[in-house]
Motif scaffolding. Structure first.
Motif, PDB file in Angstrom:
ATOM      1  N   LEU A  14     -10.993 -14.175  38.264  1.00 36.06           N
ATOM      2  CA  LEU A  14      -9.949 -14.714  39.222  1.00 36.06           C
ATOM      3  C   LEU A  14      -9.091 -15.573  38.249  1.00 36.06           C
ATOM      4  O   LEU A  14      -7.831 -15.372  38.766  1.00 36.06           O
ATOM      5  CB  LEU A  14     -10.454 -15.830  40.381  1.00 36.06           C
ATOM      6  N   LYS A  15      -9.523 -16.548  37.282  1.00 36.30           N
ATOM      7  CA  LYS A  15      -8.648 -17.367  36.643  1.00 36.30           C
ATOM      8  C   LYS A  15      -7.787 -16.557  35.670  1.00 36.30           C
ATOM      9  O   LYS A  15      -6.674 -16.890  35.453  1.00 36.30           O
ATOM     10  CB  LYS A  15      -9.342 -18.398  35.787  1.00 36.30           C
ATOM     11  N   GLU A  16      -8.285 -15.445  35.334  1.00 37.15           N
ATOM     12  CA  GLU A  16      -7.820 -14.517  34.285  1.00 37.15           C
ATOM     13  C   GLU A  16      -6.504 -13.558  35.166  1.00 37.15           C
ATOM     14  O   GLU A  16      -5.513 -13.496  34.508  1.00 37.15           O
ATOM     15  CB  GLU A  16      -8.772 -13.367  33.701  1.00 37.15           C
ATOM     16  N   LYS A  17      -6.997 -13.342  36.287  1.00 36.76           N
ATOM     17  CA  LYS A  17      -5.887 -12.441  36.921  1.00 36.76           C
ATOM     18  C   LYS A  17      -5.150 -13.011  37.990  1.00 36.76           C
ATOM     19  O   LYS A  17      -4.100 -12.539  38.354  1.00 36.76           O
ATOM     20  CB  LYS A  17      -6.697 -11.229  37.755  1.00 36.76           C
ATOM     21  N   LEU A  18      -5.439 -14.444  38.502  1.00 37.05           N
ATOM     22  CA  LEU A  18      -4.561 -14.789  39.586  1.00 37.05           C
ATOM     23  C   LEU A  18      -3.986 -16.252  39.319  1.00 37.05           C
ATOM     24  O   LEU A  18      -4.263 -16.867  38.158  1.00 37.05           O
ATOM     25  CB  LEU A  18      -5.304 -15.164  40.818  1.00 37.05           C
ATOM     26  N   SER A  19      -2.894 -16.783  39.825  1.00 39.28           N
ATOM     27  CA  SER A  19      -2.301 -18.023  39.601  1.00 39.28           C
ATOM     28  C   SER A  19      -1.870 -18.479  40.873  1.00 39.28           C
ATOM     29  O   SER A  19      -2.102 -17.846  41.670  1.00 39.28           O
ATOM     30  CB  SER A  19      -1.402 -17.902  38.475  1.00 39.28           C
ATOM     31  N   GLY A  20      -1.394 -19.764  40.808  1.00 35.85           N
ATOM     32  CA  GLY A  20      -0.466 -20.435  41.952  1.00 35.85           C
ATOM     33  C   GLY A  20      -1.805 -20.606  43.459  1.00 35.85           C
ATOM     34  O   GLY A  20      -2.986 -20.591  42.985  1.00 35.85           O
ATOM     35  N   TYR A  21      -0.922 -20.302  44.521  1.00 35.90           N
ATOM     36  CA  TYR A  21      -1.765 -20.282  45.654  1.00 35.90           C
ATOM     37  C   TYR A  21      -2.697 -19.141  45.687  1.00 35.90           C
ATOM     38  O   TYR A  21      -3.773 -19.414  46.248  1.00 35.90           O
ATOM     39  CB  TYR A  21      -0.776 -20.226  46.723  1.00 35.90           C
ATOM     40  N   LEU A  23      -4.702 -18.025  43.392  1.00 40.90           N
ATOM     41  CA  LEU A  23      -5.957 -18.418  42.563  1.00 40.90           C
ATOM     42  C   LEU A  23      -6.532 -19.632  43.519  1.00 40.90           C
ATOM     43  O   LEU A  23      -7.744 -19.798  43.361  1.00 40.90           O
ATOM     44  CB  LEU A  23      -5.286 -19.028  41.221  1.00 40.90           C
ATOM     45  N   LYS A  24      -5.754 -20.491  43.848  1.00 46.41           N
ATOM     46  CA  LYS A  24      -6.465 -21.667  44.716  1.00 46.41           C
ATOM     47  C   LYS A  24      -7.101 -21.174  46.031  1.00 46.41           C
ATOM     48  O   LYS A  24      -8.043 -21.683  46.081  1.00 46.41           O
ATOM     49  CB  LYS A  24      -5.161 -22.590  45.095  1.00 46.41           C
ATOM     50  N   ASN A  25      -6.493 -20.200  46.680  1.00 51.55           N
ATOM     51  CA  ASN A  25      -7.104 -19.723  47.845  1.00 51.55           C
ATOM     52  C   ASN A  25      -8.395 -18.982  47.463  1.00 51.55           C
ATOM     53  O   ASN A  25      -9.540 -19.136  48.077  1.00 51.55           O
ATOM     54  CB  ASN A  25      -6.348 -18.884  48.706  1.00 51.55           C
ATOM     55  N   ALA A  26      -8.632 -18.077  46.477  1.00 49.56           N
ATOM     56  CA  ALA A  26      -9.845 -17.574  45.986  1.00 49.56           C
ATOM     57  C   ALA A  26     -10.628 -18.499  45.725  1.00 49.56           C
ATOM     58  O   ALA A  26     -11.798 -18.289  46.015  1.00 49.56           O
ATOM     59  CB  ALA A  26      -9.271 -16.501  44.969  1.00 49.56           C
ATOM     60  N   MET A  27     -10.167 -19.379  44.875  1.00 50.69           N
ATOM     61  CA  MET A  27     -11.277 -20.426  44.115  1.00 50.69           C
ATOM     62  C   MET A  27     -11.867 -21.072  45.394  1.00 50.69           C
ATOM     63  O   MET A  27     -13.018 -21.555  45.513  1.00 50.69           O
ATOM     64  CB  MET A  27     -10.925 -21.241  43.326  1.00 50.69           C
ATOM     65  N   ASP A  28     -11.061 -21.500  46.326  1.00 55.69           N
ATOM     66  CA  ASP A  28     -11.546 -22.113  47.466  1.00 55.69           C
ATOM     67  C   ASP A  28     -12.761 -21.503  48.275  1.00 55.69           C
ATOM     68  O   ASP A  28     -13.950 -22.019  48.821  1.00 55.69           O
ATOM     69  CB  ASP A  28     -10.482 -22.645  48.541  1.00 55.69           C
ATOM     70  N   PHE A  29     -12.532 -20.118  48.448  1.00 49.39           N
ATOM     71  CA  PHE A  29     -13.232 -19.133  49.072  1.00 49.39           C
ATOM     72  C   PHE A  29     -14.614 -18.954  48.495  1.00 49.39           C
ATOM     73  O   PHE A  29     -15.684 -19.099  48.998  1.00 49.39           O
ATOM     74  CB  PHE A  29     -12.639 -17.769  49.529  1.00 49.39           C
ATOM     75  N   VAL A  30     -14.595 -18.836  47.032  1.00 45.55           N
ATOM     76  CA  VAL A  30     -15.488 -18.792  46.205  1.00 45.55           C
ATOM     77  C   VAL A  30     -16.350 -20.040  46.530  1.00 45.55           C
ATOM     78  O   VAL A  30     -17.675 -20.085  46.470  1.00 45.55           O
ATOM     79  CB  VAL A  30     -15.530 -18.525  44.789  1.00 45.55           C
ATOM     80  N   GLY A  31     -15.778 -21.235  46.378  1.00 42.83           N
ATOM     81  CA  GLY A  31     -16.562 -22.691  46.455  1.00 42.83           C
ATOM     82  C   GLY A  31     -17.299 -22.691  47.824  1.00 42.83           C
ATOM     83  O   GLY A  31     -18.448 -22.941  48.130  1.00 42.83           O
TER      84      GLY A  31
END
Length: 166
Positions: A14-21, A23-31
């Motif tokens: 995710l960090k490699e392929k996404l940024s901004g919102y 990335l934030k939303n994807a990381m929130d979901f993973v968490g």
């Protein structure tokens, strides 16, 4: 000798392929998924699982063109093959029901190779040509994620109930 596939953590991808919102939303979901005992299985293409059963999969870079963000950050959540259970006491919030019905994934829309589509009943409504991946959530925003999290909790409960009945 065949090359051994190295498992990567979903957060790295995710960090490699996404940024901004995105990335934030994807990381929130993973968490959220990890905190609720539904972690990704990095050895199985990052399927999020509960008690060995698939719940959903994050894919980066696969979104419908109309949903693509301006900066190219694209991610989707594909749902595992399931018929969605009802909420507690057979009640489902109408907003959640409408959200889910609007995101049914018909066979042939996603990159999976499970065709033809199958019949499923989602919150009381029958779908004749549903993909193996029941739902597709393209570039979910923070509001969408709240609904997706509710669906994940419902799926987790459905799996727990199924395992108890075995």
């Amino acid at each position: 000798m065949p090359e051994k596939k190295t498992a990567r953590k979903i957060e790295e991808e995710l960090k490699e392929k996404l940024s901004g919102y995105a990335l934030k939303n994807a990381m929130d979901f993973v968490g959220f998924m990890k905190a609720n005992e539904m972690p990704p299985d990095s050895g199985d293409d990052n399927w999020f699982k509960y008690q060995g059963e698939n719940i959903c999969l994050i894919i980066t870079g696969h979104c419908e063109p109309k949903n693509m963000s301006g900066n190219g950050d694209n991610w989707s959540v594909f749902w595992a093959n399931c018929e969605v259970c009802w909420g507690e006491n057979g009640v489902v919030d109408k907003e959640l029901e409408d959200f889910a019905h609007a995101r049914i994934n018909p066979c042939g829309k996603c990159p999976c190779e499970h065709s033809p589509g199958i019949r499923k009943r989602i919150f009381g409504k029958a779908y004749e040509n549903s993909c193996y991946s029941t739902f597709c959530f393209d570039n979910p925003d923070a509001g969408d994620l709240e609904h997706i999290k509710t669906l994940a909790k419902m799926r987790k409960q459905n799996i727990a109930d199924m395992k108890r009945a075995e």
